[in-house]
Design a protein around this motif. Sequence first.
Motif, mmCIF file in Angstrom:
data_model
loop_
_atom_site.group_PDB
_atom_site.id
_atom_site.type_symbol
_atom_site.label_atom_id
_atom_site.label_comp_id
_atom_site.label_asym_id
_atom_site.label_seq_id
_atom_site.Cartn_x
_atom_site.Cartn_y
_atom_site.Cartn_z
ATOM 1 N N ARG A 98 39.476 28.545 48.628
ATOM 2 C CA ARG A 98 39.032 28.902 46.539
ATOM 3 C C ARG A 98 39.196 30.346 46.691
ATOM 4 O O ARG A 98 38.722 30.712 45.193
ATOM 5 C CB ARG A 98 37.342 28.647 46.960
ATOM 6 N N THR A 99 39.796 31.019 47.232
ATOM 7 C CA THR A 99 39.865 32.288 47.051
ATOM 8 C C THR A 99 41.270 32.880 45.894
ATOM 9 O O THR A 99 42.096 31.719 45.602
ATOM 10 C CB THR A 99 40.030 33.132 47.803
ATOM 11 N N THR A 100 40.813 33.148 44.571
ATOM 12 C CA THR A 100 41.636 33.562 43.503
ATOM 13 C C THR A 100 42.603 34.485 43.775
ATOM 14 O O THR A 100 42.276 35.898 44.547
ATOM 15 C CB THR A 100 41.173 33.449 42.346
ATOM 16 N N CYS A 101 44.169 34.743 44.045
ATOM 17 C CA CYS A 101 45.195 35.301 44.345
ATOM 18 C C CYS A 101 46.349 34.815 44.427
ATOM 19 O O CYS A 101 47.082 33.237 44.540
ATOM 20 C CB CYS A 101 45.059 35.550 46.206
ATOM 21 N N GLY A 102 47.603 35.170 44.216
ATOM 22 C CA GLY A 102 49.030 35.079 44.220
ATOM 23 C C GLY A 102 49.842 36.321 43.413
ATOM 24 O O GLY A 102 49.287 36.854 43.206
ATOM 25 N N THR A 103 50.742 35.435 43.160
ATOM 26 C CA THR A 103 51.524 36.486 41.784
ATOM 27 C C THR A 103 51.843 35.969 40.432
ATOM 28 O O THR A 103 52.137 34.599 41.125
ATOM 29 C CB THR A 103 52.731 36.733 42.299
ATOM 30 N N PRO A 104 51.372 36.491 39.520
ATOM 31 C CA PRO A 104 51.368 35.240 38.173
ATOM 32 C C PRO A 104 52.271 33.847 37.898
ATOM 33 O O PRO A 104 51.749 32.680 38.020
ATOM 34 C CB PRO A 104 51.710 36.561 37.008
ATOM 35 N N GLU A 105 54.140 34.958 37.466
ATOM 36 C CA GLU A 105 54.508 33.285 38.263
ATOM 37 C C GLU A 105 55.019 32.596 38.808
ATOM 38 O O GLU A 105 55.582 31.298 38.343
ATOM 39 C CB GLU A 105 55.777 34.472 37.842
ATOM 40 N N TYR A 106 53.865 32.905 39.715
ATOM 41 C CA TYR A 106 54.305 31.806 41.089
ATOM 42 C C TYR A 106 53.401 31.098 41.567
ATOM 43 O O TYR A 106 53.236 30.223 42.214
ATOM 44 C CB TYR A 106 54.850 32.568 42.203
ATOM 45 N N ILE A 107 52.067 31.711 40.498
ATOM 46 C CA ILE A 107 50.452 30.837 41.050
ATOM 47 C C ILE A 107 50.665 29.214 40.628
ATOM 48 O O ILE A 107 50.920 29.286 39.740
ATOM 49 C CB ILE A 107 49.716 31.717 40.481
ATOM 50 N N ALA A 108 49.952 28.895 41.351
ATOM 51 C CA ALA A 108 49.681 27.252 40.708
ATOM 52 C C ALA A 108 48.550 26.724 39.982
ATOM 53 O O ALA A 108 47.958 27.446 39.501
ATOM 54 C CB ALA A 108 49.267 26.626 42.531
ATOM 55 N N PRO A 109 49.105 26.025 39.587
ATOM 56 C CA PRO A 109 47.746 25.668 38.448
ATOM 57 C C PRO A 109 45.773 25.130 38.970
ATOM 58 O O PRO A 109 44.855 25.972 37.608
ATOM 59 C CB PRO A 109 47.852 24.811 37.556
ATOM 60 N N GLU A 110 46.342 24.836 40.139
ATOM 61 C CA GLU A 110 45.318 24.597 40.603
ATOM 62 C C GLU A 110 44.326 26.073 40.413
ATOM 63 O O GLU A 110 43.178 25.936 40.509
ATOM 64 C CB GLU A 110 45.241 23.641 41.429
ATOM 65 N N ILE A 111 45.064 26.825 41.244
ATOM 66 C CA ILE A 111 43.834 28.625 41.227
ATOM 67 C C ILE A 111 43.307 29.158 40.557
ATOM 68 O O ILE A 111 42.820 29.390 39.973
ATOM 69 C CB ILE A 111 45.056 29.236 42.121
ATOM 70 N N LEU A 112 45.154 29.097 38.723
ATOM 71 C CA LEU A 112 44.392 29.306 37.554
ATOM 72 C C LEU A 112 42.831 28.520 37.566
ATOM 73 O O LEU A 112 42.367 29.229 36.759
ATOM 74 C CB LEU A 112 45.554 29.135 36.739
ATOM 75 N N ARG A 125 52.247 42.846 41.777
ATOM 76 C CA ARG A 125 51.556 42.518 40.146
ATOM 77 C C ARG A 125 50.795 41.051 40.924
ATOM 78 O O ARG A 125 51.628 40.020 40.407
ATOM 79 C CB ARG A 125 52.697 41.682 39.039
ATOM 80 N N ARG A 126 49.872 41.545 41.812
ATOM 81 C CA ARG A 126 49.487 39.912 42.161
ATOM 82 C C ARG A 126 47.785 40.303 41.259
ATOM 83 O O ARG A 126 48.156 41.371 40.964
ATOM 84 C CB ARG A 126 48.993 40.084 43.828
ATOM 85 N N VAL A 127 47.671 38.625 40.956
ATOM 86 C CA VAL A 127 46.567 38.385 40.371
ATOM 87 C C VAL A 127 45.818 38.882 40.997
ATOM 88 O O VAL A 127 44.994 39.147 42.309
ATOM 89 C CB VAL A 127 46.017 36.713 40.190
ATOM 90 N N GLN A 128 43.887 39.475 40.308
ATOM 91 C CA GLN A 128 43.596 39.898 40.503
ATOM 92 C C GLN A 128 42.423 39.148 39.723
ATOM 93 O O GLN A 128 41.911 38.770 39.241
ATOM 94 C CB GLN A 128 42.644 41.475 39.983
ATOM 95 N N ALA A 129 41.477 38.470 40.945
ATOM 96 C CA ALA A 129 39.864 37.346 40.318
ATOM 97 C C ALA A 129 39.789 37.119 39.005
ATOM 98 O O ALA A 129 39.523 37.137 37.956
ATOM 99 C CB ALA A 129 38.936 36.897 41.866
ATOM 100 N N TYR A 130 39.234 38.967 38.774
ATOM 101 C CA TYR A 130 38.428 39.396 37.792
ATOM 102 C C TYR A 130 39.141 39.603 36.365
ATOM 103 O O TYR A 130 38.979 38.551 35.636
ATOM 104 C CB TYR A 130 37.476 40.625 37.893
ATOM 105 N N GLU A 131 40.171 39.066 36.712
ATOM 106 C CA GLU A 131 41.499 39.650 35.465
ATOM 107 C C GLU A 131 41.903 37.955 34.602
ATOM 108 O O GLU A 131 41.305 37.667 33.759
ATOM 109 C CB GLU A 131 43.114 39.697 36.275
ATOM 110 N N LEU A 132 41.424 36.857 35.874
ATOM 111 C CA LEU A 132 41.087 36.168 35.381
ATOM 112 C C LEU A 132 40.022 35.064 34.525
ATOM 113 O O LEU A 132 39.887 34.560 33.696
ATOM 114 C CB LEU A 132 40.941 35.302 37.091
ATOM 115 N N GLU A 133 38.392 36.125 35.078
ATOM 116 C CA GLU A 133 37.320 35.640 34.819
ATOM 117 C C GLU A 133 37.286 36.048 32.949
ATOM 118 O O GLU A 133 36.848 35.948 32.306
ATOM 119 C CB GLU A 133 36.510 36.732 35.313
ATOM 120 N N LYS A 134 38.006 37.301 32.601
ATOM 121 C CA LYS A 134 38.819 37.077 31.109
ATOM 122 C C LYS A 134 39.495 35.893 30.144
ATOM 123 O O LYS A 134 38.719 36.539 28.718
ATOM 124 C CB LYS A 134 39.693 38.599 31.189
ATOM 125 N N LEU A 135 40.363 35.717 30.882
ATOM 126 C CA LEU A 135 40.511 34.575 30.569
ATOM 127 C C LEU A 135 39.938 33.316 29.674
ATOM 128 O O LEU A 135 39.782 32.321 30.855
ATOM 129 C CB LEU A 135 42.088 34.611 30.441
#
Length: 402
Positions: free
Chosen positions: A234-248, A388-398
């Motif tokens: 359940r942890t949100t992590c990865g690199t933007p262009e390679y991250i899977a849709p279920e994580i986003l 350029r790894r994704v931070q969870a708080y960044e996704l919360e804003k979108l």
Amino acid sequence: MGCSSGKLVPEPPKGGVHAEYVKTVFPNDNYITKFNEVPNKGEYSSPYSQEGEGGQGGRRKKPAKYRTRIDPRVLAKYDIKALIGRGSFSRVVRVEHRISRQPFAIKMIERRPGAATIAETELHVLRRVRHTNIIQLMEVFESDDKIYMVMELATGGELFDRIVAKGSFTERDATRVLQMVLDGVKYLHNLGITHRDLKPENLLYYHPGNDSKIMITDFGLAFARRAGDDLMMRTTCGTPEYIAPEILCRRPYSCAVDMWAIGVITYILLSGTMPFDDENRTRLYRAIIKAKYTYTGEHWKDVSALSKDFIDHLLIIDPQERMTSAQALKHPWITTNAASSSMKNLHRTISQNLLQRASSRANSTKSARSTRSTKSTKSNRSLRSDHRRVQAYELEKLNLEG
């Protein structure tokens, strides 16, 4: 530069997986040493690779002197040669074993909040694995202020740098690369380990020769499932262009996220372009969530239908329908080594697109730096990390569902 604050840290296996643990040495005192810093050839250079002290092509830069505290027990066993990589809390040095003269890389991680957690994650995973296509942890030293991870040194460079320099690259070459990556990923998945950050920067050639193997590196975001654990992460992590849709979409996810990343890597391998690419993160994430990609453009006209079928069975929104590593290894494009595909040299198109993208990224970074406020916060620095790894708080804003 990692997962959200609720990062899940794997534990060593309780038996039956890889009982031969890497030895840990516990030194105590520190000693200041000085050595050369190898000029980095690019922003995304891997800390596990070393291609020569002058970088790739161009004028050789004069090595800078670097000073740091290194434990005397490390220095007694290894001769420090040069600094070859650096991060927010870590430095990587190229070393030589004083007796065998064999080269290694030592990753030195400072014991700070956050950094130590990532180091422990990587240690717990690497202590479990032994596979020809996965970077090998050789030894661990621990002191009051640092963790020293002695690793294999990959001298062949990153995957895409090698493709650009090689002069020739066909679909058959692509399948050979993917066979090695898939073998390593299948091994990890069978152990209950999900890498969660597969990308070209983390795929290195072991040596410069044409017969070199590919090695998977950087397990700082990996997850190792323990007996009795939920199969889903359940942890949100990865690199933007390679991250899977279920994580986003912030849904529970499985090791299928690694297979999505391999689909992205394959797309780039055959075209030099990204299936999902947008400087605007919201548009990028929406394209990923909808699996919105195409095979348009001149660079796809010489690529076989079978290779596209391979990609299409990986870049699937529903992870249940995505190929597993075992299934991907049995895909006809892989099993035949692209024998039925065109053996046309794709190098010129791929290298041009890769270099164009690198140049565009460099210019974008320069522009961002020139306009950025000097009041840079710790969070902003994290978003500008090399990987350029994704931070969870960044996704919360979108609003990604829009």
